[in-house]
Design an enzyme around this catalytic site. Structure first.
Site, PDB file in Angstrom:
ATOM      1  N   THR A 149       0.844  -1.202   0.000  1.00  0.00           N
ATOM      2  CA  THR A 149       0.000   0.000   0.000  1.00  0.00           C
ATOM      3  C   THR A 149       0.869   1.237   0.000  1.00  0.00           C
ATOM      4  O   THR A 149       1.887   1.270   0.686  1.00  0.00           O
ATOM      5  CB  THR A 149      -0.863   0.020   1.278  1.00  0.00           C
ATOM      6  OG1 THR A 149      -1.799  -1.027   1.166  1.00  0.00           O
ATOM      7  CG2 THR A 149      -1.585   1.342   1.461  1.00  0.00           C
ATOM      8  N   ARG A 177     -14.006  -7.056   0.644  1.00  0.00           N
ATOM      9  CA  ARG A 177     -13.045  -6.974   1.768  1.00  0.00           C
ATOM     10  C   ARG A 177     -12.431  -5.559   1.826  1.00  0.00           C
ATOM     11  O   ARG A 177     -12.038  -4.998   0.822  1.00  0.00           O
ATOM     12  CB  ARG A 177     -11.945  -8.009   1.575  1.00  0.00           C
ATOM     13  CG  ARG A 177     -10.880  -8.049   2.691  1.00  0.00           C
ATOM     14  CD  ARG A 177      -9.645  -7.314   2.277  1.00  0.00           C
ATOM     15  NE  ARG A 177      -8.568  -7.403   3.265  1.00  0.00           N
ATOM     16  CZ  ARG A 177      -7.500  -6.614   3.254  1.00  0.00           C
ATOM     17  NH1 ARG A 177      -7.364  -5.700   2.319  1.00  0.00           N
ATOM     18  NH2 ARG A 177      -6.576  -6.740   4.167  1.00  0.00           N
ATOM     19  N   VAL A 178     -12.388  -5.013   3.036  1.00  0.00           N
ATOM     20  CA  VAL A 178     -11.776  -3.708   3.245  1.00  0.00           C
ATOM     21  C   VAL A 178     -10.628  -3.888   4.236  1.00  0.00           C
ATOM     22  O   VAL A 178     -10.795  -4.543   5.267  1.00  0.00           O
ATOM     23  CB  VAL A 178     -12.819  -2.701   3.793  1.00  0.00           C
ATOM     24  CG1 VAL A 178     -12.164  -1.394   4.186  1.00  0.00           C
ATOM     25  CG2 VAL A 178     -13.899  -2.447   2.739  1.00  0.00           C
ATOM     26  N   GLY A 179      -9.471  -3.320   3.916  1.00  0.00           N
ATOM     27  CA  GLY A 179      -8.307  -3.436   4.797  1.00  0.00           C
ATOM     28  C   GLY A 179      -8.208  -2.261   5.752  1.00  0.00           C
ATOM     29  O   GLY A 179      -9.172  -1.544   5.997  1.00  0.00           O
ATOM     30  N   ASP A 180      -7.004  -2.047   6.261  1.00  0.00           N
ATOM     31  CA  ASP A 180      -6.780  -0.951   7.214  1.00  0.00           C
ATOM     32  C   ASP A 180      -6.646   0.406   6.517  1.00  0.00           C
ATOM     33  O   ASP A 180      -6.824   1.451   7.148  1.00  0.00           O
ATOM     34  CB  ASP A 180      -5.478  -1.201   7.987  1.00  0.00           C
ATOM     35  CG  ASP A 180      -4.284  -1.257   7.025  1.00  0.00           C
ATOM     36  OD1 ASP A 180      -4.325  -2.064   6.076  1.00  0.00           O
ATOM     37  OD2 ASP A 180      -3.341  -0.476   7.202  1.00  0.00           O
ATOM     38  N   THR A 200       1.462  -0.037   6.340  1.00  0.00           N
ATOM     39  CA  THR A 200       1.295  -0.986   5.250  1.00  0.00           C
ATOM     40  C   THR A 200       1.569  -2.384   5.786  1.00  0.00           C
ATOM     41  O   THR A 200       2.316  -2.541   6.746  1.00  0.00           O
ATOM     42  CB  THR A 200       2.239  -0.646   4.066  1.00  0.00           C
ATOM     43  OG1 THR A 200       2.101  -1.642   3.050  1.00  0.00           O
ATOM     44  CG2 THR A 200       3.689  -0.588   4.491  1.00  0.00           C
ATOM     45  N   GLY A 201       0.932  -3.374   5.184  1.00  0.00           N
ATOM     46  CA  GLY A 201       1.109  -4.737   5.661  1.00  0.00           C
ATOM     47  C   GLY A 201      -0.223  -5.458   5.685  1.00  0.00           C
ATOM     48  O   GLY A 201      -1.104  -5.162   4.879  1.00  0.00           O
ATOM     49  N   GLY A 203      -3.622  -5.796   6.672  1.00  0.00           N
ATOM     50  CA  GLY A 203      -4.636  -4.904   7.242  1.00  0.00           C
ATOM     51  C   GLY A 203      -5.357  -5.489   8.440  1.00  0.00           C
ATOM     52  O   GLY A 203      -5.610  -4.808   9.438  1.00  0.00           O
TER      53      GLY A 203
HETATM   54  C1  SD4 Z   1      -4.497  -4.057   3.215  1.00  0.00           C
HETATM   55  N1  SD4 Z   1      -2.706  -2.904   4.312  1.00  0.00           N
HETATM   56  O1  SD4 Z   1      -5.411  -3.936   2.422  1.00  0.00           O
HETATM   57  C2  SD4 Z   1      -3.268  -3.242   3.017  1.00  0.00           C
HETATM   58  C3  SD4 Z   1      -2.322  -3.968   2.155  1.00  0.00           C
HETATM   59  C4  SD4 Z   1      -0.927  -3.477   2.267  1.00  0.00           C
HETATM   60  O2  SD4 Z   1       1.297  -3.723   1.967  1.00  0.00           O
HETATM   61  O3  SD4 Z   1      -0.595  -2.505   2.783  1.00  0.00           O
HETATM   62  N2  SD4 Z   1       0.012  -4.144   1.839  1.00  0.00           N
HETATM   63  O4  SD4 Z   1      -4.525  -4.856   4.149  1.00  0.00           O
END
Ligand code: SD4
Length: 318
Positions: A149, A177-180, A200-201, A203
């Site tokens: 992200t 689906r919704v992430g962070d 990032t990572g 979520g």
């Molecule tokens: C998510 N955090 O949708 C995002 C994906 C992401 O590095 O950041 N990936 O979960």
């Protein structure tokens, strides 16, 4: 002072652009929007905007968030499809009195009404990755690899701090689906009196620690951006391991209202892009020590060239 910091190498061109704008006295909100758009528009980044990898139904659903640290205004979008620049829509939503967070069909309706550019965001290249991954999934690979992200924090000469994110989320995610990334406090947070942070990572795990808010809160307590990032990641990583037996990828960057910045991660391979009044635009590679301390060093030309070569290489489908 002014400055901008962003997750990953892919933000480099956007950071360079924003750096110029800030130098010329542009406001934080405009600079961060332009920087994120540069990432959204680049077709070879497969986790943000155009060219982003699709969900399990081969549809590109995008998340984005924006916060103005002067007013605490927040705008965010979840699972929007067929619009070119989710960040601009999120920023527009932050100007509304209510209805600041929209998802799916409602978000698309709003964007259409506001005349944001509509665009088919699924590229042939992303389709090829999808076909390839489908085959690998038959061999039982986990679907949740492959994601980056873009998240940014931006400080202008007037002292306004903004934070923003944009992402296609996790490859092969479920529809809806919704992430962070569009969740305020998790994916991003900004307070002009303190600073801002973004993540990032994975979520699903970043959300469990409201990690961007936590970093800003730690900076209020007097921690430097670097110490705040390290503590937030180390504490959440430990807690996840204790309570759940494992922790997903957690990587963060932060900048305070003085233009000082920091980063932390619980993985190898994290990079970030940054520029300030005192620092030419640069990409840093982050190394994590056993004790959670993170150090960073400038990426050399070879690394930068290899990065682009890999991003632009043909997709081997065999
Ligand atoms: C998510 N955090 O949708 C995002 C994906 C992401 O590095 O950041 N990936 O979960």
């Amino acid at each position: 002072m002014y400055g901008i910091i962003a997750t990953w190498r892919m933000a480099k061109e956007g950071v360079e652009l924003a750096d110029q704008m800030l130098k010329n006295g542009e406001v934080s909100g405009k600079a961060i929007e332009a920087a994120i758009k540069a990432v959204e528009d680049f077709p070879y980044y497969k986790s943000v905007g155009y060219g982003g990898l699709p969900n399990e139904e081969q549809i590109v659903e995008l998340d984005a968030g924006y916060m103005d640290g002067d007013t605490m205004s927040v705008g965010a979008l979840g699972a929007i499809k067929d619009f070119a620049n989710p960040i601009s829509i999120a920023k527009k939503l932050s100007e509304e009195k209510v209805n600041n967070v929209l998802v799916g069909a409602g978000a698309e309706k709003y964007a259409r009404e506001m005349k944001f550019e509509e665009k088919e965001m699924l590229t042939d290249r992303a389709k090829a990755f999808y076909r390839k991954r489908k085959k690998e999934l038959d061999k039982e690979l986990k679907p949740y690899d492959g994601h980056d992200t873009v998240g940014m924090v931006c400080l202008d000469t007037a002292g306004t701090v903004t934070a923003a994110t944009s992402t296609s989320g996790l490859f092969m995610k479920r529809s809806g689906r919704v992430g962070d990334s569009p969740i305020v406090g998790s994916g991003f947070y900004a307070d002009s009196q303190v600073g801002g942070a973004t993540a990032t990572g994975l979520g699903e795990d970043l959300m469990k620690g409201c990690i961007s808010y936590e970093i800003v809160r730690l900076m209020v307590e007097g921690l430097t951006p670097q110490a705040a990032c390290e503590k937030a990641v180390t504490d959440l990583d430990r807690k996840l391991r204790e309570k759940r037996g494992e922790a997903g990828d957690l990587s963060v960057v932060a900048m305070n209202c003085k233009g000082e910045f920091g980063c932390a991660t619980n993985i190898g391979g994290f990079s970030f892009s940054v520029a300030t009044k005192d620092q030419e635009p640069v990409v840093y590679l982050v190394t994590r020590e056993e004790d959670g301390h993170c150090s960073f060093r400038e990426a050399d030309q070879e690394w930068l060239e290899e990065y682009m070569r890999v991003r632009m290489a043909p997709v081997e489908e065999s």
